[in-house]
Design a protein around this motif. Structure first.
Motif, PDB file in Angstrom:
ATOM      1  N   GLY A   9      -1.994  -1.144  13.816  1.00  0.00           N
ATOM      2  CA  GLY A   9      -1.302  -1.969  12.846  1.00  0.00           C
ATOM      3  C   GLY A   9      -0.476  -1.163  11.852  1.00  0.00           C
ATOM      4  N   VAL A  10      -0.017  -1.855  10.802  1.00  0.00           N
ATOM      5  CA  VAL A  10       0.725  -1.224   9.709  1.00  0.00           C
ATOM      6  C   VAL A  10      -0.287  -0.878   8.619  1.00  0.00           C
ATOM      7  N   ILE A  11      -0.423   0.419   8.323  1.00  0.00           N
ATOM      8  CA  ILE A  11      -1.453   0.884   7.397  1.00  0.00           C
ATOM      9  C   ILE A  11      -0.792   1.549   6.195  1.00  0.00           C
ATOM     10  N   ALA A  12      -1.180   1.123   5.001  1.00  0.00           N
ATOM     11  CA  ALA A  12      -0.619   1.654   3.761  1.00  0.00           C
ATOM     12  C   ALA A  12      -1.459   2.820   3.243  1.00  0.00           C
ATOM     13  N   ALA A  13      -0.786   3.799   2.648  1.00  0.00           N
ATOM     14  CA  ALA A  13      -1.457   4.927   2.009  1.00  0.00           C
ATOM     15  C   ALA A  13      -0.532   5.507   0.958  1.00  0.00           C
ATOM     16  N   ILE A  24      -4.141  13.107   2.021  1.00  0.00           N
ATOM     17  CA  ILE A  24      -4.781  13.356   3.303  1.00  0.00           C
ATOM     18  C   ILE A  24      -4.940  12.061   4.084  1.00  0.00           C
ATOM     19  N   GLN A  25      -4.995  10.933   3.376  1.00  0.00           N
ATOM     20  CA  GLN A  25      -5.063   9.645   4.071  1.00  0.00           C
ATOM     21  C   GLN A  25      -3.758   9.355   4.811  1.00  0.00           C
ATOM     22  N   ALA A  26      -2.632   9.617   4.168  1.00  0.00           N
ATOM     23  CA  ALA A  26      -1.337   9.417   4.831  1.00  0.00           C
ATOM     24  C   ALA A  26      -1.204  10.343   6.037  1.00  0.00           C
ATOM     25  N   ALA A  27      -1.651  11.577   5.876  1.00  0.00           N
ATOM     26  CA  ALA A  27      -1.584  12.528   6.990  1.00  0.00           C
ATOM     27  C   ALA A  27      -2.458  12.079   8.152  1.00  0.00           C
ATOM     28  N   HIS A  28      -3.617  11.494   7.839  1.00  0.00           N
ATOM     29  CA  HIS A  28      -4.514  11.017   8.888  1.00  0.00           C
ATOM     30  C   HIS A  28      -3.875   9.864   9.662  1.00  0.00           C
ATOM     31  N   ILE A  29      -3.296   8.918   8.938  1.00  0.00           N
ATOM     32  CA  ILE A  29      -2.665   7.773   9.595  1.00  0.00           C
ATOM     33  C   ILE A  29      -1.528   8.231  10.505  1.00  0.00           C
ATOM     34  N   LEU A  36       2.586   4.043   9.594  1.00  0.00           N
ATOM     35  CA  LEU A  36       2.303   4.441   8.217  1.00  0.00           C
ATOM     36  C   LEU A  36       3.308   3.811   7.265  1.00  0.00           C
ATOM     37  N   LEU A  37       2.796   3.141   6.228  1.00  0.00           N
ATOM     38  CA  LEU A  37       3.612   2.570   5.170  1.00  0.00           C
ATOM     39  C   LEU A  37       3.201   3.256   3.871  1.00  0.00           C
ATOM     40  N   GLU A  38       4.089   4.075   3.301  1.00  0.00           N
ATOM     41  CA  GLU A  38       3.728   4.919   2.160  1.00  0.00           C
ATOM     42  C   GLU A  38       4.183   4.313   0.832  1.00  0.00           C
ATOM     43  N   PHE A  39       3.386   4.562  -0.210  1.00  0.00           N
ATOM     44  CA  PHE A  39       3.689   4.103  -1.557  1.00  0.00           C
ATOM     45  C   PHE A  39       3.433   5.243  -2.537  1.00  0.00           C
ATOM     46  N   PRO A  40       4.144   5.258  -3.668  1.00  0.00           N
ATOM     47  CA  PRO A  40       4.005   6.372  -4.604  1.00  0.00           C
ATOM     48  C   PRO A  40       2.701   6.399  -5.387  1.00  0.00           C
ATOM     49  N   ASN A  41       2.005   5.251  -5.494  1.00  0.00           N
ATOM     50  CA  ASN A  41       0.737   5.264  -6.216  1.00  0.00           C
ATOM     51  C   ASN A  41      -0.275   4.355  -5.519  1.00  0.00           C
ATOM     52  N   PRO A  42      -1.564   4.567  -5.769  1.00  0.00           N
ATOM     53  CA  PRO A  42      -2.599   3.838  -5.026  1.00  0.00           C
ATOM     54  C   PRO A  42      -2.656   2.351  -5.330  1.00  0.00           C
ATOM     55  N   ASP A  43      -2.257   1.947  -6.527  1.00  0.00           N
ATOM     56  CA  ASP A  43      -2.259   0.520  -6.851  1.00  0.00           C
ATOM     57  C   ASP A  43      -1.314  -0.253  -5.936  1.00  0.00           C
TER      58      ASP A  43
END
Length: 243
Positions: A127-131, A136-141, A148-155
């Motif tokens: 699926g589409v996974i956010a990190a 290290i979570q983004a690297a794992h995905i 991988l769907l990336e965002f600048p902060n965890p919120d």
């Protein structure tokens, strides 16, 4: 826990002029956006586990410290360029980062990462996974079959899951536990915990070994007398890994 993936910009900055280790005031850099490790309270001050820990370490090292906040994606380059003297920001010790900065021993053991989704049966494999970007979570995905769907902060990672923009999100479990509890059933944990990273440590310029050693000794003293485990249980939860 969180682990920045280093780019050529950070490597280039490693040659920058560093400050001496004997500062009259030691500036501690943190993100201020990663509860319960660090966040900005209603009074506009740095708060959380790492604020209390950092203040105690400075006391034990007999140093005067002040706090500085910096966005996660530039936190290492701005350490190397001299904007502050140390990083204490939920940062995992990794071989890639040890090429650029000098770490203390870890002040938390390795802690698991977890997936969250709207339901427990979401597809975390494809699926589409956010990190959060640069973790290290983004690297794992990126190493899985998921998108991988990336965002600048965890919120924003959490918000993407709640809104349905992402099928699931991956982050430190310590961060996600209160987010799931406060979601009113909009999020649940998905699958098994994933062990990532080598524990959290403070990061210093490689040209500041004396300053690093002072904090390393202070961390060891807190391990020796049990106060670090007490602090971990209080701020990160009784089930959080301890020493």
């Amino acid at each position: 826990m969180k682990s920045l993936i280093l780019g050529t910009a950070a490597l280039a900055l490693s040659a920058s002029v560093a400050f001496a280790a004997s500062h009259s005031v030691v500036r501690l850099g943190t993100e201020g956006a990663y509860p319960p490790y660090n966040f900005i309270n209603d009074a506009g001050e740095v708060d959380g586990f790492e604020r209390v820990l950092g203040d105690e370490l400075c006391k034990r090292a007999e140093l005067t410290c002040e706090w500085v906040t910096n966005d996660w994606d530039s936190i290492i380059p701005n350490l190397v360029s001299g904007n502050y003297d140390a990083i204490i920001a939920g940062m995992s010790i990794t071989p890639e980062r040890e090429e650029v900065v000098a770490f203390t021993q870890n002040y938390t053991p390795p802690s698991p990462s977890s997936y969250v989704g709207a339901t427990a049966d979401v597809d975390i494999e494809n699926g589409v996974i956010a990190a959060q970007t640069g973790t290290i979570q983004a690297a794992h995905i990126a190493q899985t079959g998921a998108t991988l769907l990336e965002f600048p902060n965890p919120d924003e990672v959490v918000a993407a899951v709640v809104s349905g923009e992402a099928d699931a999100g991956l982050a430190d479990k310590d961060f996600l536990i209160p987010a799931v509890e406060e979601s009113g059933g909009a999020m649940v944990f998905v699958g098994d915990d994933i062990p990532l990273g080598g524990g959290i440590g403070m990061a210093f310029r490689q040209s500041d070994p004396e300053l690093r050693d002072k904090f390393d000794a202070a961390i060891q003293s807190m391990k020796d007398d049990g106060t670090l485990n007490t602090m971990i249980a209080e701020y990160l939860g009784e089930d959080s890994p301890a020493f």
